[in-house]
Structures are given as structure tokens and as C-alpha cells.
Scaffold this motif. Structure first.
Motif, short mmCIF file in Angstrom:
data_model
loop_
_atom_site.label_atom_id
_atom_site.label_comp_id
_atom_site.label_asym_id
_atom_site.label_seq_id
_atom_site.Cartn_x
_atom_site.Cartn_y
_atom_site.Cartn_z
N THR B 47 -1.62 -4.92 -4.43
CA THR B 47 -2.24 -4.65 -3.13
C THR B 47 -2.54 -5.96 -2.41
O THR B 47 -2.33 -6.08 -1.20
CB THR B 47 -3.52 -3.82 -3.30
N GLN B 97 -3.06 2.66 0.17
CA GLN B 97 -3.42 3.25 -1.11
C GLN B 97 -4.63 4.15 -0.86
O GLN B 97 -5.55 3.78 -0.17
CB GLN B 97 -3.81 2.11 -2.06
N ASP B 178 1.62 1.35 0.10
CA ASP B 178 0.87 1.00 -1.11
C ASP B 178 0.50 2.29 -1.85
O ASP B 178 -0.30 3.07 -1.36
CB ASP B 178 -0.39 0.22 -0.72
#
Ligand SMILES: Nc1ncnc2c1ncn2[C@@H]1O[C@H](COP(=O)(O)OP(=O)(O)OP(=O)(O)O)[C@@H](O)[C@H]1O
Ligand SMILES: [Mg+2]
Lengths: 322, 326
Positions: B47, B97, B178
Motif C-alpha cells: 500500500t 483497500q 489496492d
């Protein structure tokens, strides 16, 4: 469920709550020590016929449930009986003072929210800076200091050292005749008490705003906003602030009872002729009808504030489950 | 042509316990129109690497050294305003994410998409922006009238689709995804992967897909980077990596996640023993040596091995590469 039904439900819930508050208010005063006749009669000798008449006047000879229904009816029609102390109608005395208290609370709350949130937002924006550090320190101080102490300090500084402000009271005696001068005279008297109450609340709002914003700034949707190219100013004022608004609104309601508490102390220190001072003297005289009326009004204010917050929440928080 | 070229990038976080070297000497590139995977265990810096492409590092993180070239521009030297207005979302967008929280709960979904358009196309009128936002929702198979609703009224899969629609709002050249399918159930995962694959083909996107799940990357990507403790240990064309993993870590990862087609591999299910190192104080030498079956003295003593060419489309950073399996 629609917003309308949600609001209806909240109103219904508030009414139930109000009923419980009313009942409790009745029961407490029935269980309280001392009977009204004794209180009134203390210090003066009353003829037995006089006592009889008072009992009849106040309806004390009736069975309890009748008294309760009468109490409900009169309370709801804003008829609180007569003060044991002054023997004046309580509703009139309250009416004269309510405005003063609302003025004091309203002015101080208004400025506390404005200054507290604006500086809180700025402190969050400049987190870690000197500005942030000083405003947090000052807020912690003003939040932690006892109200009466702050009041006395301000009287000393504003009224004595500089001698610019009145030491006590709500209006000059005799009050000015000219309506404009009257307004100024009131504002002049209002300044120190409202400053006291302002300082009592200001720190809370600043710290609350700052911490909820900082919390919101760590949320994932803030990273999304930044990634989209939202300028930092809008990240703060639009994306983070809209979310930080929710606890702000809740806290307005939660603060009101505490604010009443602060108002009682402030009004006492400044002899500000409002409900706070009235409560204080009613406690001194065990003036039950007055206390009963005041407790009712305080409960009513709290319930109404919560209702308003619930309704506002329904509009601003899309996640509310109706 | 390469759309993104990252060389010797280092990204460090300052913490009270010391410096976390989350990305520590990474080379990374994305060829235009391809899809590049980034795999590795949790906490290895995936990330962080992705966020550095958008200059979105948390306050305590910063690029310590290295260069990031995107379409010929040096990302790190562009000033904040230009970067925000011209690069973010306009040329590089990101699917985050945990999209559960990536949408702002107090704004309508279509307004959030329209906001992205407004920021990069000042001429478009409000009505057109909303219409475009709804078209985008349709494109990701969401009923466009749902745009008027708030994120909490969307299911997990729908939110992820909405996030994808938002990522496409300004016709970006590069999209970073992500963990686009993590936390979704298997069927929805499959749908999202199909959607990404379809959109990539339709819109001629370049894609970086980050995941700890190598089977997701196997389905989506043309190239694969294997990351371990802040460094890329192997890079190559997807079939190269799967058929001929040279790094012992890659080999371990592939055995941990058998692909659906690859039934026999399940029988040789192999876990990587041990845990990834603490990036505050990574082991000296090759970072993988404490867990590596083939580690020798040189792996412990020498600085981490450089990534070296194996073939045209396969690079690896290991002193004792695994032998050719064929
Ligand atoms: N803001 C931060 N401050 C300090 N350390 C951080 C910060 N963000 C991440 N880290 C550390 O940097 C390392 C890399 O984190 P990163 O989030 O990039 O990993 P990741 O590969 O994406 O992991 P995951 O699969 O769990 O998402 C981790 O060790 C993490 O603890
Ligand atoms: Mg991650």
C-alpha cells in the motif's frame, strides 16, 4: 420507514418521557420532608382557620390520585400555583425570569459554539502548531475552572479593578427610559455573566470540534478525497466537517442540562435575575411549588432539546435507521 | 512504452519507535496498456508503494530517495497544486483497500463521483456531471438510479463497483487497485475481477493491482512483482513467475495459494515457515534468509542481493535461485 414517521415516533417517545418526568416530579415532592403549611407558617403564627383555608386553597385535603390529576392538568396549562415564599403565582415569577436566563444561556452558547468550533477547526487544520498548542491549553484551563470562581474573578477584574462593569444585577436602578439605552444597559449587565458562562463552555466546544475533526481526517474517505484532487481546504471543511457535524449536534443537546447547571451558579454569583437565581432562592426557602415548576421546566427543556437533535439528525445523517 | 518507471525508491515512516523502512530500494515499472500485479504478505509495503505514486503518504511518511517518473513527469518534483489538479484522478486514480470506508458516508454516491469530474473538468455543468456519473454507474453494472442513494445503502460489492466507477470518472491513464477484492465473498470477488478485466480492455487502461492473494493477480495481470519486506524480490511475466519461480519466497507464495486450474499443486501445499520481519529493524543480508530453506552464509553476510536479469521478462534478487523446474 419515512422521515415523517420517524419524526412522529420521536415526538411520541418524547411525550412518554415527559409523562414519566412529570410523575417523578410529583412523587418526589410528595415524599419530601416538611409540609407546606409548616413552611409557610414558620416564623408567623397562623390561626387554625387560616391553616384550614390554606389546605383547602392548595387542595391538600383531596386524595392523592385526584391531586395528581389536578397537578398534571395545572402543570400542562402552565399553572404552577403560588410560591410559599412570596405567595405570588409561580408562573408569573417564572415568566419574568425565563427571558433573562434564555438570554444569558443563548448568548453564551451561541458565541461558545461559534468561537469554539471555528478555533477548533483551525487548531485541527494547524495541528501541532503553536496556535494549536496554546488554544488547547487555554481550553483545558477554561473548561476545568469552576464557574463560580471564574465569575468571582471576572467581577473582581471587570467590576472592581477596571470598574467598567456592574458588580451585580440585571438592569440599572432605576432602568433607563429610552428603549435604546435600555438595551445597552441590559447588554452592559449581561457582559460579565455571559462571559463567565461562555468561558465555561468555550473550551469544551473547541476540544470537541478539534478531536472529532482529527478523527474524521484519519478516515479512509479522506484519503479518497485527497486522491481525487480535492484541495486541502475542502477536504477539511467539506469532507471532514460534514462528518464532524454529527457529534456537534448531539452535544448541543447533551450540553444543555450542564449549561443550566452553570447558569444557576453564574446567576447566583452575579445576582442575575433569572431561573438560576430563582432556583437558588427557592432551595433556600424550601419553596416546593417553585422547585416543582423549575424541575418541570428543566426536564421539558432537556426533552425538547433531545427531540430537536433527533429530528435534525434525521435530516443530516443519511445512515439513521428510521 | 512505460507509463510509470520507479527507480530505487525508498519510503520511510517516522515513528516513536524509530524509522519504518516500508519501501526500501524498489524498482517498478508499468508498460502502457498492461496490468501489473504487486504481491506480498501483509505489511511488506504494498500500500505504501501504491500511495507514493499519488503522493498520498500519511503525514509521518515521506519519500526518502529515488525517482518516480510518470508519463515523462517527475512526480516527486511536481508542485503540490499542479500535481493535485493535473495528475491526481485525472491521470492516475486509485481503488482503495477496504472500499467499505472509502466512500464518504454523508454524500450521495453520484455526487461523490460528480465531484471528481468537477475537480478536473471545470466547464461541465452540474446536470451533465450527474448524467456522466450515472453513465459510469451503468458501466459497472449498477442501476444508475441508485446514484441518488448513500453508500450505506449499497452492499459491499456495489460499493466496490461504485468505487471503480469513481476511479474511471476522469478517464485516467493508470489505475491503482489496492486489494480490490479483499473482504468480498468469492462470487462477488469473481464478478469484480471480471469487471476490472472488461474495463481494462474497453478503456485501454494501464493497471496496477495490489493483493496478498496471488491467485487474484494470476487472473488479472500480465506481469507480477513479488515484494518482501520493502523490496521487490522477483519480477516477471505472469506465466514465467508461475511456471518458473526463481525466488524461494515466490515459490512459497505460489504454493500457498493454489490457482483454481492448478489442482495438483494443492497436494504439495507448502506454507512459508516463520513470519515477515519487523520493518523497524529488518534482518541484515537478504531479508528473507531467516525463513529461506536455501540460505547460506553469504545470504546472512552480504547486503541484500540486487535484482538481476534472468531473461527478457524475468528478474530475480537471490543468491541461490531455484533451479529450472522443467
Ligand atoms: N502511517 C504509518 N506509520 C508508521 N508505520 C506505518 C504507517 N503505515 C504503514 N506502516 C508500516 O509500514 C509497513 C508497510 O505497510 P503497508 O500498509 O504499506 O503494507 P501492506 O503491504 O499494504 O500491508 P497489508 O497487506 O496489510 O495492506 C508496515 O510494517 C506498517 O506497519
Ligand atoms: Mg495494504
Amino acid at each position: 420507514m419515512s422521515l415523517k414517521r420517524y419524526i412522529l415516533k420521536r415526538i411520541l417517545y418524547s411525550l412518554v418521557l415527559l409523562f414519566f418526568a412529570l410523575t417523578l416530579n410529583f412523587v418526589i415532592f410528595r415524599m419530601a420532608p416538611g409540609n407546606p403549611i409548616q413552611v409557610v407558617a414558620s416564623g408567623m403564627r397562623l390561626e387554625p382557620e387560616m391553616v384550614e383555608r390554606l389546605i383547602e386553597l392548595w387542595g391538600l385535603q383531596e386524595p392523592l390520585h385526584i391531586q395528581f390529576i389536578r397537578y398534571l392538568k395545572s402543570t400542562l396549562t402552565w399553572d404552577f400555583g403560588y410560591s410559599y415564599n412570596s405567595l405570588e403565582p409561580v408562573s408569573r415569577e417564572i415568566g419574568e425570569r425565563l427571558g433573562n436566563t434564555l438570554l444569558l444561556m443563548g448568548v453564551s452558547l451561541f458565541f461558545a459554539i461559534i468561537f469554539g468550533t471555528v478555533f477548533g477547526i483551525y487548531a485541527a487544520y494547524k495541528r501541532g502548531s503553536l496556535f494549536d498548542l496554546t488554544s488547547v491549553t487555554i481550553s483545558l484551563f477554561s473548561y476545568a475552572l469552576p464557574t463560580f470562581w471564574m465569575g468571582l474573578l471576572l467581577i473582581y477584574v471587570g467590576g472592581y479593578v477596571f470598574g467598567q462593569f456592574p458588580l451585580a444585577g440585571t438592569m440599572s436602578r432605576p432602568p433607563p427610559i429610552d428603549p435604546i439605552l435600555k438595551v445597552f444597559d441590559k447588554a452592559w449587565h449581561l457582559f460579565l455573566p455571559s462571559l463567565t458562562l461562555f468561558l465555561f463552555q468555550y473550551g469544551f466546544w473547541l476540544l470537541m470540534m478539534r478531536s472529532t475533526l482529527l478523527e474524521a481526517l484519519h478516515e479512509d474517505y479522506i484519503t479518497t478525497a485527497r486522491a481525487k484532487g480535492v484541495p486541502e481546504r475542502d477536504v477539511l471543511f467539506k469532507h471532514a466537517f460534514r462528518n464532524a457535524m454529527l457529534p456537534l449536534v448531539t452535544n448541543v443537546a447533551l450540553q444543555i442540562p450542564g449549561l443550566l447547571n452553570g447558569a444557576i451558579l453564574t446567576e447566583t454569583v452575579f445576582s442575575w435575575r433569572g431561573l438560576g437565581l430563582y432556583t437558588w432562592s427557592a432551595i433556600q426557602f424550601t419553596d416546593y411549588p417553585v422547585l416543582q415548576a423549575l424541575f418541570y421546566i428543566f426536564a421539558l427543556v432537556t426533552i425538547v432539546c433531545n427531540l430537536i437533535v433527533d429530528i435534525v439528525y434525521g435530516y443530516i445523517d443519511p445512515r439513521i435507521q428510521f | 512504452m512505460n507509463i510509470l518507471v520507479v527507480s530505487d525508491l525508498r519510503v520511510y515512516y517516522q515513528t516513536t519507535k524509530g524509522v519504518v523502512k516500508a519501501v526500501d530500494g524498489v524498482d517498478f515499472k508499468v508498460e502502457e496498456g498492461t496490468s501489473v500485479g504487486l504481491a506480498g504478505e501483509s505489511g511488506c509495503g504494498k500500500t505504501t508503494l501504491g500511495l507514493s505514486f499519488l503522493k498520498l503518504l500519511p503525514e509521518n511518511g515521506a519519500i526518502a530517495s529515488g525517482s518516480l517518473m510518470f508519463e515523462g513527469d517527475d512526480i516527486d518534483s511536481l508542485d503540490e497544486k499542479t500535481f493535485r489538479e493535473e495528475v491526481r484522478w485525472n491521470r492516475i486514480s486509485m481503488i482503495f483497500q477496504g472500499s467499505m470506508n472509502a466512500l464518504n458516508p454523508v454524500f450521495k454516491v453520484e455526487d461523490q463521483i460528480a465531484e471528481a469530474i468537477k475537480l478536473h473538468d471545470k466547464k461541465m455543468k452540474k446536470r451533465e456531471r450527474i448524467a456522466t456519473a450515472r453513465d459510469l454507474l451503468r458501466k459497472v453494472d449498477i442501476d444508475p438510479t441508485m446514484g441518488r442513494h448513500y453508500p450505506h445503502e449499497f452492499s459491499g460489492g456495489m460499493r466496490q463497483r461504485a468505487m471503480i466507477a469513481m476511479a474511471l470518472a476522469c478517464d485516467p491513464h493508470l489505475v491503482i487497485a489496492d486489494e480490490p477484492t479483499t473482504a468480498l465473498d468469492v462470487i462477488v470477488q469473481k464478478q469484480i475481477m471480471d469487471l476490472l478485466r472488461r474495463l481494462k480492455a474497453e478503456m485501454n487502461l494501464s493497471l496496477v493491482v495490489i493483493s496478498h492473494d496471488i491467485s487474484v493477480l494470476a487472473e488479472l495481470c500480465d506481469y507480477l512483482n513479488i515484494m518482501y519486506a520493502g523490496r521487490i524480490v522477483e519480477w516477471g511475466a505472469i506465466e514465467e513467475i508461475f511456471e518458473n519461480p526463481r525466488h524461494h519466497y515466490t515459490h512459497g507464495l505460489i504454493s500457498t495459494f493454489p490457482t483454481v486450474e492448478d489442482e495438483e499443486r494443492k497436494s504439495t501445499f507448502e506454507f512459508i515457515p516463520g513470519a515477515p520481519p519487523n520493518l523497524l529493524d529488518p534482518p541484515l543480508g537478504c531479508r528473507f534468509h531467516p525463513r529461506c530453506p536455501a540460505a547460506t552464509e553469504i545470504c546472512r553476510q552480504e547486503p541484500p542481493p540486487e535484482i538481476r536479469r534472468q531473461s527478457e521478462k524475468h528478474y530475480v534478487a537471490c543468491h541461490h535461485q531455484r533451479g529450472d523446474l522443467h
